[in-house]
Design an enzyme around this catalytic site. Structure first.
Site, PDB file in Angstrom:
ATOM      1  N   LYS A 111      -2.951  -2.212   7.797  1.00 41.85           N
ATOM      2  CA  LYS A 111      -3.176  -3.657   7.930  1.00 41.85           C
ATOM      3  C   LYS A 111      -2.185  -4.431   7.076  1.00 41.85           C
ATOM      4  O   LYS A 111      -1.604  -3.916   6.136  1.00 41.85           O
ATOM      5  CB  LYS A 111      -4.612  -4.010   7.527  1.00 41.85           C
ATOM      6  CG  LYS A 111      -5.598  -4.092   8.662  1.00 41.85           C
ATOM      7  CD  LYS A 111      -5.014  -4.457   9.999  1.00 41.85           C
ATOM      8  CE  LYS A 111      -5.122  -5.927  10.321  1.00 41.85           C
ATOM      9  NZ  LYS A 111      -4.610  -6.186  11.700  1.00 41.85           N
ATOM     10  N   ASP A 114       0.885  -1.169   0.000  1.00 43.15           N
ATOM     11  CA  ASP A 114       0.000   0.000   0.000  1.00 43.15           C
ATOM     12  C   ASP A 114       0.917   1.211   0.000  1.00 43.15           C
ATOM     13  O   ASP A 114       1.627   1.459   0.970  1.00 43.15           O
ATOM     14  CB  ASP A 114      -0.857  -0.052   1.279  1.00 43.15           C
ATOM     15  CG  ASP A 114      -1.759   1.158   1.434  1.00 43.15           C
ATOM     16  OD1 ASP A 114      -1.592   2.146   0.697  1.00 43.15           O
ATOM     17  OD2 ASP A 114      -2.641   1.110   2.318  1.00 43.15           O
ATOM     18  N   TYR A 128       0.911   0.619  15.132  1.00 41.45           N
ATOM     19  CA  TYR A 128      -0.013   0.474  14.009  1.00 41.45           C
ATOM     20  C   TYR A 128       0.359   1.401  12.860  1.00 41.45           C
ATOM     21  O   TYR A 128       0.510   2.598  13.054  1.00 41.45           O
ATOM     22  CB  TYR A 128      -1.446   0.782  14.445  1.00 41.45           C
ATOM     23  CG  TYR A 128      -2.422   0.702  13.298  1.00 41.45           C
ATOM     24  CD1 TYR A 128      -2.797  -0.530  12.788  1.00 41.45           C
ATOM     25  CD2 TYR A 128      -2.952   1.844  12.711  1.00 41.45           C
ATOM     26  CE1 TYR A 128      -3.672  -0.632  11.723  1.00 41.45           C
ATOM     27  CE2 TYR A 128      -3.830   1.759  11.648  1.00 41.45           C
ATOM     28  CZ  TYR A 128      -4.194   0.524  11.159  1.00 41.45           C
ATOM     29  OH  TYR A 128      -5.061   0.429  10.111  1.00 41.45           O
TER      30      TYR A 128
HETATM   31  P1  13P Z   1      -4.972  -0.229   5.050  1.00 43.04           P
HETATM   32  O1  13P Z   1      -4.050  -1.012   5.944  1.00 43.04           O
HETATM   33  O2  13P Z   1      -5.544  -1.079   3.971  1.00 43.04           O
HETATM   34  O3  13P Z   1      -4.319   0.986   4.569  1.00 43.04           O
HETATM   35  O4  13P Z   1      -6.229   0.195   5.918  1.00 43.04           O
HETATM   36  C1  13P Z   1      -6.062   1.013   6.989  1.00 43.04           C
HETATM   37  C2  13P Z   1      -7.315   1.081   7.776  1.00 43.04           C
HETATM   38  O5  13P Z   1      -7.346   0.530   8.840  1.00 43.04           O
HETATM   39  C3  13P Z   1      -8.470   1.776   7.250  1.00 43.04           C
HETATM   40  O6  13P Z   1      -9.528   1.811   8.153  1.00 43.04           O
HETATM   41 MG    MG Z   2      -4.012   2.273   3.213  1.00 40.42          MG
HETATM   42 MG    MG Z   3      -4.560  -2.022   2.413  1.00 38.31          MG
END
Ligand code: 13P
Ligand code: MG
Ligand code: MG
Ligand code: 13P
Length: 367
Positions: free
Chosen positions: A234, A11, A231
């Site tokens: 994800k 990402d 964090y």
């Molecule tokens: P990503 O990890 O896909 O960027 O999503 C982050 C997230 O928690 C959006 O709510």
């Molecule tokens: Mg993202």
């Molecule tokens: Mg993502």
């Protein structure tokens, strides 16, 4: 011919929140990969996105953990990040957690799944890519595909498949070094289930056929929190599965996704939501989700890829998507209340921990 499939995903920025990459970003990412193709570094490639994650599928003969291929992917994501910043995309460079590349992209943020094998005469395989979830999202579907004759009749109908599979399981809560265990189906399936029930701690790293020793499946096991110490987004795993013959059929791999099972990772990486099988190049929407999984099936010969068969782009899955939407709305009705929000130890955001620590000081022991 011996070939390597490398799927490297990151990402590096998204339009309007964590929705999907921009066209300009995708075009920029393709440039260095196209050059690598022209220079003969790779034999073929496909670039796709799932939610806000861009996945590079590359075929080559350089083997797994090739510095040339990893450097190519790293440089590509760095280059893409510049465009993401120019466009003001959200989370530009989000998954690039280290400043410099030193031979291997593992541990730097991007998710990686690679397998080297002798091509069969007919070599079909599939690439799964999931967004807004973590590597454990594949635990249940892969268990069902490789171990359960209720899902995979091939285990009964093919004597080769009936010999079972060897699973390499990684403890993803361990940092610093890899902690792994190997278990065999069918004799160890209860032990396997005892581990795989815990999606946050144990993940399947690879599966091999016991009859041929051939690799059947590999997946990324990156946990961004373990790399960054906090964090940052994800983990959004990718997986490669070889299909047919000694391996489960395409449809046996896909059938478990009709469950729309609940996974961790929705909204701020902190919620439980059902996993929706979607077409390739689909963004997310409702509650930054729901968590999505795409799957492209290919055939490969001499490293050259066919076009993708987009397997969740078929009328059957429309009904499943409706069911998953209903499940998502249903669990969201209880907001922050367990188990809709993840348990304390799995919560990705530091904020709530600070709140709890502050209140903790106010607690008194009753005499
Ligand atoms: P990503 O990890 O896909 O960027 O999503 C982050 C997230 O928690 C959006 O709510
Ligand atoms: Mg993202
Ligand atoms: Mg993502
Ligand atoms: P094969 O063509 O590999 O025999 O597979 C047939 C099939 O029934 C798949 O579900």
């Amino acid at each position: 011919m011996k070939i390597t499939l490398s799927v490297i995903k990151a990402d590096i920025g998204s339009i309007g929140g964590h929705i999907k990459p921009s066209e300009a970003l995708l075009e920029e990412v393709e440039r260095p990969i196209k050059t690598a193709l022209r220079n003969g570094k790779i034999i073929d490639y496909r670039i796709t996105y799932t939610g806000d994650d861009i996945a590079l599928l590359m075929t080559h003969t350089k083997g797994e953990v090739s510095e040339v291929i990893h450097q190519l992917a790293w440089n590509t994501f760095i280059r893409g990040t510049k465009v993401a910043k120019q466009q003001g995309l959200y989370g530009a460079g989000q998954d690039l957690l280290k400043d410099s590349f030193s031979g291997n992209i593992r541990g730097l943020g991007p998710a990686i799944a690679e397998m080297e094998f002798m091509e069969r005469e007919n070599e079909p395989f599939m690439v799964f890519a999931a967004d807004k979830t973590s590597p454990g999202a594949y635990n249940l579907p892969m268990y069902l595909a490789f171990c359960d004759p209720m899902n995979t009749p091939g285990l009964l109908l093919s004597t080769k498949m009936g010999k079972g599979y060897k699973f390499t399981i990684l403890d993803v809560s361990e940092t610093g070094h890899d902690r792994i265990v190997e278990l065999n189906s069918p004799e160890d399936i209860y032990e396997l289930a005892a581990l795989l029930r815990d999606n946050d701690k144990f993940c399947i790293e690879a599966v091999h056929s016991r009859v041929s020793g051939d690799v059947a499946m590999v997946q990324s096991t990156t946990r961004l929190r373990n790399i960054a110490g906090k964090y940052v987004g994800k983990d959004d795993p990718v997986a490669i599965c070889r299909v047919q013959k000694d391996f489960p059929a395409t449809g046996e791999f896909l059938a478990p996704y009709a469950i729309g099972h609940y996974v961790a990772g929705g909204m701020r990486g902190s919620h439980v939501c059902p996993l929706m099988p979607v077409k390739q190049n689909t963004g997310v929407s409702y509650f930054d989700g729901p968590p999505v999984v795409s799957c492209a099936a290919y055939s490969v010969h001499g490293g050259k890829l066919t076009e993708a068969a987009d397997v969740f782009d078929q009328p059957f899955w429309d009904e499943i998507r409706s069911q998953v939407s209903r499940k998502a709305v249903e669990i969201r009705r209880q907001g922050f209340s367990d188990p809709a929000m993840l348990p304390y130890d799995e919560l990705e955001y530091g904020g709530i921990k600070e709140v709890i620590e502050k209140i903790d000081k106010k607690f008194k022991k009753r005499k």
